[in-house]
Design a protein around this motif. Structure first.
Motif, PDB file in Angstrom:
ATOM      1  N   TRP A 184       0.848  -1.210   0.000  1.00  0.00           N
ATOM      2  CA  TRP A 184       0.000   0.000   0.000  1.00  0.00           C
ATOM      3  C   TRP A 184       0.878   1.254   0.000  1.00  0.00           C
ATOM      4  O   TRP A 184       0.662   2.190  -0.778  1.00  0.00           O
ATOM      5  CB  TRP A 184      -0.906  -0.065   1.236  1.00  0.00           C
ATOM      6  CG  TRP A 184      -1.782   1.106   1.492  1.00  0.00           C
ATOM      7  CD1 TRP A 184      -2.870   1.485   0.764  1.00  0.00           C
ATOM      8  CD2 TRP A 184      -1.671   2.044   2.569  1.00  0.00           C
ATOM      9  NE1 TRP A 184      -3.443   2.602   1.331  1.00  0.00           N
ATOM     10  CE2 TRP A 184      -2.731   2.965   2.436  1.00  0.00           C
ATOM     11  CE3 TRP A 184      -0.795   2.189   3.639  1.00  0.00           C
ATOM     12  CZ2 TRP A 184      -2.927   4.019   3.325  1.00  0.00           C
ATOM     13  CZ3 TRP A 184      -0.994   3.225   4.533  1.00  0.00           C
ATOM     14  CH2 TRP A 184      -2.042   4.125   4.371  1.00  0.00           C
TER      15      TRP A 184
ATOM     16  N   LYS B 160       2.488   2.240  -3.258  1.00  0.00           N
ATOM     17  CA  LYS B 160       1.664   2.990  -4.217  1.00  0.00           C
ATOM     18  C   LYS B 160       1.857   4.489  -4.030  1.00  0.00           C
ATOM     19  O   LYS B 160       1.859   5.249  -5.002  1.00  0.00           O
ATOM     20  CB  LYS B 160       0.185   2.598  -4.054  1.00  0.00           C
ATOM     21  CG  LYS B 160      -0.082   1.202  -4.537  1.00  0.00           C
ATOM     22  CD  LYS B 160      -1.541   0.842  -4.498  1.00  0.00           C
ATOM     23  CE  LYS B 160      -1.715  -0.594  -4.984  1.00  0.00           C
ATOM     24  NZ  LYS B 160      -3.058  -1.088  -4.824  1.00  0.00           N
TER      25      LYS B 160
ATOM     26  N   SER C 154       3.718   7.220  -6.740  1.00  0.00           N
ATOM     27  CA  SER C 154       3.029   8.433  -7.200  1.00  0.00           C
ATOM     28  C   SER C 154       3.856   9.691  -6.934  1.00  0.00           C
ATOM     29  O   SER C 154       3.454  10.785  -7.307  1.00  0.00           O
ATOM     30  CB  SER C 154       1.681   8.565  -6.479  1.00  0.00           C
ATOM     31  OG  SER C 154       1.887   8.925  -5.121  1.00  0.00           O
TER      32      SER C 154
END
Lengths: 299, 411
Positions: free
Chosen positions: B53, B56, B60
């Motif tokens: 998680w 991610k 970004s």
């Protein structure tokens, strides 16, 4: 070059310098800081912000009935550990010193509890003492002992005996091994001479064996006392000092005050009390050994 | 003559530079590291999901990289507090509520009002507990409510009252099975506090009033402690079994009921494949229960406030919240996220946990949050006297109240 080094007056100082630096950095300075912290109200989260409160931490400890109980529990725990470990250690060493088949195996086997990690010992002990599943309670119940119904580690009355049983089981082999080595130093000629003179086993022990192993016993007593005063892992894992302070020793109290309640100053004050007790024991030991040496005409 | 031998080296250097520009490793190396410490990173299963998680977020970002720091739960507080007290520590920390309040009072956390705009997010109710003195110091990472889990093979239906519950537990206790399990030892002081608090809140009591006055000797608290003792004496619990043991026994179908949080419920449902699991509100006169409320905070010692703030804002996006809630299982997150049909089909009882949020109260004495560890110690010791030495609940709670007033509040 080696000759010059050996003769140089500064050589001894150079040789002890690493040890002195080590002690200074990792023992003396932290101890001094702990001593200073004990006079402050310091939180774990604000270790650099200290409010000087003088003797307030010590005053609180003096008036705290729970702390007095903690000191008592510590002294009882230490005394029982030392006496039982040396008593059992000496008994087993005397047994292992005699000739019998399988002596080598027995000597190796007796060291197993000492070699076991305290975490493993604690986890196994928790199951052994479990009232419903543990073999300890089952054995007591089979003998008709009512206390076998209880979960000893959760009982106010039996938690300390349970912790002591586990501790002594783990530490007595060290005493046994040390005393076995000391027994090897007892002169055979003197033993044989005493036996020929008609001395019984107890007299041989008192007149020949004990004087030889006494320095080892005293040293063991000192080490066992200090180790028992500072033993944390086994007690924390078994009971965390509970129930209701029944197994709360000084080191457990230090940890709880400093790292659970986040009161570093209070924790430091408790630590200094523990240090004072350890110092008293050490001073008594050195005075006793000095007196014993004088009595033997060594000093 | 001298120029030609250099050519291969120049070509190699150019290739390395080109590779470097396109290499993710070197790009990451240019990012500023932001450390995030959480005991969850050290958990088997959930730790890996949380790392994925966090990755991610990292993917970004061009400027920051979150670096997970896994510290086991047992040593988490002492480790992080020692670091923070020494002027260091992780940039982001996932705390539990007691540590959150302690760190806030010690001014070890950054206020987040300039980082998180309240109006920008539809925060769920527990968010209010993360404001101290009107300032926000944390963002909800996980909320886990408490309800009663029971095995329908041993307890046929949800008990309607506390007395029915005790009778059902007694009925289920046979053939090596136990009707119920909870914590009742000093060695599990922290967990026992949650179990006891569920009884206290469920019977309508509180540890303190709105003004921050301890109410440990109030009639409702005494009634709750008497109920705790009643269950303890009813020969329905595996005495001495720690939480991990009796939870495993529950998963194996050997314990009829436990009152536990949503995170545990998810684990038990996963571990007990053949378990006939049902969930109902806890069997107390009121529906109030405690909760596990875990915020993420920014360490006041951080040099990476911008990166930590970027992570918090990303964490509150709907996609990140949805995924985080799925990682937590039967727990919820900062913003109300609807359960997916797949989740509801897999765990239909999850709605019982979610509906408990409106009745959930933090486990700490209101207004005395920073004194919670000492108060817990005193109260638990007195309750153990009730359980083991037969001290009357009213006497024990009066002693606890007195000890809190004199020893903790210095009155």
């Amino acid at each position: 070059m080696p000759a010059r080094l050996e003769g140089h007056p500064r050589t001894p100082y150079l040789l002890v310098l690493p040890a002195v630096l080590y002690l200074l950095a990792f023992q003396i300075l932290p101890l001094a800081q702990e001593f200073w912290l004990s006079f402050t109200a310091t939180s774990l989260l604000s270790a650099s912000q200290n409010d000087w409160i003088g003797l307030e931490n010590y005053r609180e400890l003096l008036h705290d009935a729970d702390f007095r109980k903690t000191v008592l529990v510590t002294l009882v725990y230490t005394a029982v550990c030392v006496v039982a470990a040396i008593g059992l250690g000496l008994s087993s060493a005397l047994l292992l010193d005699g000739p019998f088949r399988g002596r080598g195996f027995a000597r190796a086997a007796v060291t197993i509890p000492w070699a076991a990690p305290p975490v493993a010992v604690a986890l196994v002990s928790i199951w052994i003492y479990n009232a419903q599943y543990g073999i300890f309670g089952r054995a007591l119940r089979a003998l008709g002992i009512e206390a076998g119904q209880l979960n000893w580690l959760d009982s106010v009355d039996y938690a300390l005996p349970a912790v002591l049983l586990t501790t002594v089981w783990q530490i007595f082999p060290f005493a046994s091994v040390v005393l076995l080595a000391a027994l090897q130093g007892v002169p055979h000629e003197q033993r044989e001479a005493a036996i020929i003179d008609g001395a019984d086993r107890l007299s041989v022990f008192k007149a020949v064996v004990w004087p030889t192993i006494q320095p080892s016993v005293m040293l063991l007593a000192l080490f066992s006392t200090i180790w028992s005063l500072r033993r944390f892992d086994l007690i924390w894992l078994l009971t965390q000092g509970g129930p209701v302070g029944a197994t709360n020793t000084l080191v457990i109290d230090v940890y709880r005050r400093a790292f659970v309640n986040q009161q570093l100053g209070q924790g430091a004050a408790v630590g200094m009390v523990g240090l004072a007790i350890a110092l008293v024991v050490t001073i008594v030991y050195f005075r006793y050994t000095a007196r014993a040496a004088r009595a033997r005409g060594e000093a | 003559m001298n120029f030609r031998p250099r050519l291969p080296f120049l070509a190699l250097a150019a290739a390395l530079v080109a590779a470097g520009l396109s290499s993710p490793t070197l790009v990451f190396a240019q990012k500023q590291p932001v450390t995030f410490a959480a005991a969850s990173f050290a958990e088997p299963g959930r730790g890996d999901k949380m790392r994925a998680w966090v990755a991610k977020f990292n993917a970004s970002q061009a400027k920051f990289e979150i670096q997970p720091v896994a510290i086991p739960f047992s040593s988490f507080v002492s480790t992080v507090f020692t670091q923070m007290g020494g002027g260091a520590g992780p940039d982001l920390v996932r705390f539990d509520l007691p540590e959150f309040y302690a760190a806030t009072e010690a001014k070890r956390l950054l206020p987040l009002d300039d980082v998180i705009q309240d109006s920008a997010f539809a925060f769920a109710a527990p968010d209010k507990y993360l404001k101290v003195g009107g300032k926000r110091y944390g963002v909800v990472f996980e909320v886990s409510n408490y309800s009663m889990l029971y095995n329908t093979a041993l307890i046929k239906g949800a008990p309607g009252s506390f007395d029915d519950f005790v009778k059902a537990a007694q009925g289920a206790t046979a053939n090596g099975n136990f009707g119920y399990a909870f914590r009742a030892t000093m060695a599990e002081r922290g967990g026992m506090w949650y179990d006891l608090t569920n009884y206290v809140y469920g019977f309508g009591g509180r540890w303190s009033d709105e003004k921050g006055e301890p109410t440990i000797n109030s009639p409702k608290v005494i009634e709750a402690v008497a109920a705790y003792k009643k269950v303890y004496d009813a020969s329905v619990i595996p005495k001495g079994a720690d939480a991990s043991t009796y939870r495993r026994m529950f998963a194996e179908g050997k314990v009829g009921a436990v009152i536990d949080n949503g995170g545990v419920a998810a684990n038990l449902a996963t571990a007990g494949k053949d378990l006939k699991l049902a969930v109902a509100p806890s069997p107390f006169p009121t529906r109030a229960q405690t909760m596990i409320l875990a915020p993420v905070v920014i360490n006041a010692n951080t040099k990476q406030k911008e990166g930590a703030a970027a992570f918090l804002r990303w964490m509150l996006t709907p996609e990140a919240q949805k995924e985080l809630q799925q990682i937590h299982g039967a727990s919820s997150v900062a913003i109300a996220v609807e359960r997916t049909p797949e989740e509801l089909a897999k765990w239909p009882w999850i709605t019982t946990y979610d509906s408990q949020t409106q009745n959930a109260v933090p486990p700490l004495p209101q207004g005395l949050e920073t004194k919670a560890p000492e108060i817990q110690q005193i109260v638990i010791e007195q309750v153990i006297k009730v359980l083991q030495a037969g001290t009357p609940p009213a006497t024990a709670m009066a002693d606890a109240q007195k000890a809190v007033l004199t020893r903790v509040l210095k009155r």
